[in-house]
Design an enzyme around this catalytic site. Structure first.
Site, PDB file in Angstrom:
ATOM      1  N   ASP A 148       0.835  -1.200   0.000  1.00  0.00           N
ATOM      2  CA  ASP A 148       0.000   0.000   0.000  1.00  0.00           C
ATOM      3  C   ASP A 148       0.872   1.252   0.000  1.00  0.00           C
ATOM      4  OD1 ASP A 148       0.790  -0.806   2.651  1.00  0.00           O
ATOM      5  OD2 ASP A 148      -0.497   0.768   3.459  1.00  0.00           O
ATOM      6  N   GLU A 149       0.279   2.346  -0.443  1.00  0.00           N
ATOM      7  CA  GLU A 149       0.889   3.682  -0.376  1.00  0.00           C
ATOM      8  C   GLU A 149       2.357   3.661  -0.816  1.00  0.00           C
ATOM      9  OE1 GLU A 149      -0.092   4.753   3.699  1.00  0.00           O
ATOM     10  OE2 GLU A 149      -2.011   5.603   3.054  1.00  0.00           O
ATOM     11  N   VAL A 150       2.559   3.181  -2.036  1.00  0.00           N
ATOM     12  CA  VAL A 150       3.918   3.101  -2.587  1.00  0.00           C
ATOM     13  C   VAL A 150       4.267   4.481  -3.162  1.00  0.00           C
ATOM     14  CG1 VAL A 150       5.458   1.764  -4.072  1.00  0.00           C
ATOM     15  CG2 VAL A 150       3.416   0.686  -3.128  1.00  0.00           C
TER      16      VAL A 150
END
Length: 485
Positions: A148-150
């Protein structure tokens, strides 16, 4: 036990990247999780896992030992809680990439949050992390690999060059790394299915997702922690994922840690509404579309942020949310059940809990509520609104050590009384925290939430003493709140 719940699995998320509890506290709280309706745990170890060999540098000072990991799993089994371990493998890699020895694997050299997907060493690194975690979790049916949230994906030099080639996109770059990680899991641990957070997949067109091969390898977890999440939008997203070929989908809500990075008390109404919305989402499509729901309880927004609500503070919210999922809503009979489980006479939904209850850690909730609602405000009232302090001992007077002697008699007793009262309560809180948490977490919470106000009081008393001169010595009782090592 599932009542009318549309969620076959209900997992409580333990975010161990901040204030990880001692195993002794987990032994107290796991039975309550089970009683409230949980049947699984998502354990996000981060730096609390006892990595070995070349990964040993990832360990936190108080990381669990292999024996403690086995004890946690044993306690989970005793309480019918299936464990899914979580290993971040793409974004939120700060606890790995902050180390100088691994900084060359960052996507952007300056930022430690995202892994460079182009380097062979990057996949070898996360593969080794996965293998060590799985070694201590034999038989795990699922492994959550994060993703997530790369942030800043595509901003690294290697990515910019790669993206200049025809038909290369950030979506393709993202999917290729997810596929590589999932393929590693499939090859090395064929009985285990990877889960991924879904935010990096949401905006990728159906045809690209379908053609990537990712839907055959992972199960996405659709997460949304808002009180007003878009039910129809979530139904459409689930439909899209199913069309792409994902065999199973999961949901993720939040029972704490999603309303502010420095939130100290849990706004229960927000989290209850979030879960009631998820019940609507589950009811909007075919039965069993969602394999289960993960009730996240974030302890930090990321590795470098401050602590948000401690686990004991979030327990009433967790109880309300789990029971609502179990019974399909929060009717009066459900409210009564929760009150009984927590040992409270009346639940506060629209306000912060005033009655702590009798569950494990309820003393911490009671004391933190006192501190959060009244400590700073009581000190501010004295320093900024008391007419004697503002009128006769302002910052101007304090810097010049000036005071009318009679004003000492007005200010000193108030300040001493306030400091003594809060010092006593904080000593009680510190002892309660030490029972559950390791010293670094206790120190961090007190330094962030308590010491600044106590230091203001101590500073006022010290300045009074200097201004009064030798004839009026002023005591300054209470805790040592200095931050010297």
């Amino acid at each position: 036990m599932s009542g009318s719940s549309p969620f076959k699995m209900r997992l409580v998320h333990l975010d161990l990247k901040g204030a990880p509890p001692k195993v002794s506290y987990l032994s107290e709280i796991f039975p309550l999780f089970h009683t409230l309706g949980a049947n699984g745990l998502l354990i996000e170890y981060e730096d609390m896992f006892p990595y070995e060999g070349h990964l040993r540098l990832l360990r936190a000072k108080h990381a669990y030992s292999p024996f403690e990991i086995k004890e946690i799993l044993h306690l989970a089994t005793l309480n019918n809680l299936e464990v899914i371990p979580l290993v971040q493998t793409f974004g939120h890699m700060e606890f790995v990439l902050k180390h100088e020895a691994l900084a060359h694997l960052r996507e952007v050299a300056l930022f430690p949050n995202t892994l460079n997907p182009h380097k062979v060493e990057s996949l070898a690194l996360v593969g080794a992390m996965i293998d060590q975690v799985m070694e201590l979790h034999p038989g795990a049916r699922w492994l959550h690999v994060g993703c997530d949230e790369v942030y800043y994906l595509g901003d690294g030099e290697a990515s910019r060059q790669w993206l200049q080639r025809e038909q290369n996109t950030k979506a393709k770059l993202c999917l290729s790394h997810v596929k590589a990680v999932a393929s590693h899991v499939q090859t090395r641990h064929p009985a285990t299915t990877p889960l991924v957070w879904d935010d990096m997949l949401r905006d990728i067109p159906e045809d690209q997702l379908s053609a990537s091969g990712v839907p055959q390898l992972v199960e996405p977890v659709l997460w949304d922690y808002r009180a007003d999440l878009d039910v129809h939008g979530k139904a459409l997203l689930m439909e899209k994922y199913q069309k792409c070929g994902f065999p199973r989908l999961w949901a993720a809500s939040a029972f704490k840690g999603a309303t502010g990075a420095s939130q100290a008390l849990t706004p229960i109404e927000h989290h209850l509404r979030n879960h009631l919305q998820w019940l609507q989402v589950a009811g909007s499509g075919p039965a069993n579309t969602l394999q289960g729901i993960i009730l996240t309880g974030w302890q930090r927004y990321d590795h470098f942020s401050v602590l948000c609500e401690l686990l004991p503070v979030g327990i009433p919210s967790l109880a309300i949310c789990l029971q609502s999922l179990l019974h399909g809503g929060f009717a009066e009979d459900v409210k009564a059940r929760v009150e009984n489980f927590l040992g409270v006479s009346s639940l506060e939904i629209t306000d912060f809990m005033r009655e702590a209850g009798s569950f494990p850690g309820s003393d911490i909730l009671a004391l933190i509520t006192q501190v959060s609602l009244h400590l700073r405000s009581s000190v501010d009232a004295l320093l900024e609104r008391d007419r004697y302090v503002t009128g006769w001992f302002s910052p101007f007077h304090r810097r010049r050590k000036l005071i009318h002697p009679v004003m000492i008699q007005h200010i000193q007793p108030q300040a001493l009384s306030l400091l003594a009262r809060w010092s006593t309560l904080v000593q009680e809180l510190e002892a309660a925290l030490q029972r559950i948490y390791y010293p670094d977490a206790v120190d961090e919470w007190l330094e962030e939430n308590v010491y600044p106000s106590l230091q203001q009081l101590q500073g006022l008393l010290q300045d009074l003493g200097k201004a009064a001169g030798p004839q009026t010595p002023l005591a300054s009782p209470g805790l040592d709140t200095s931050q010297d090592p």
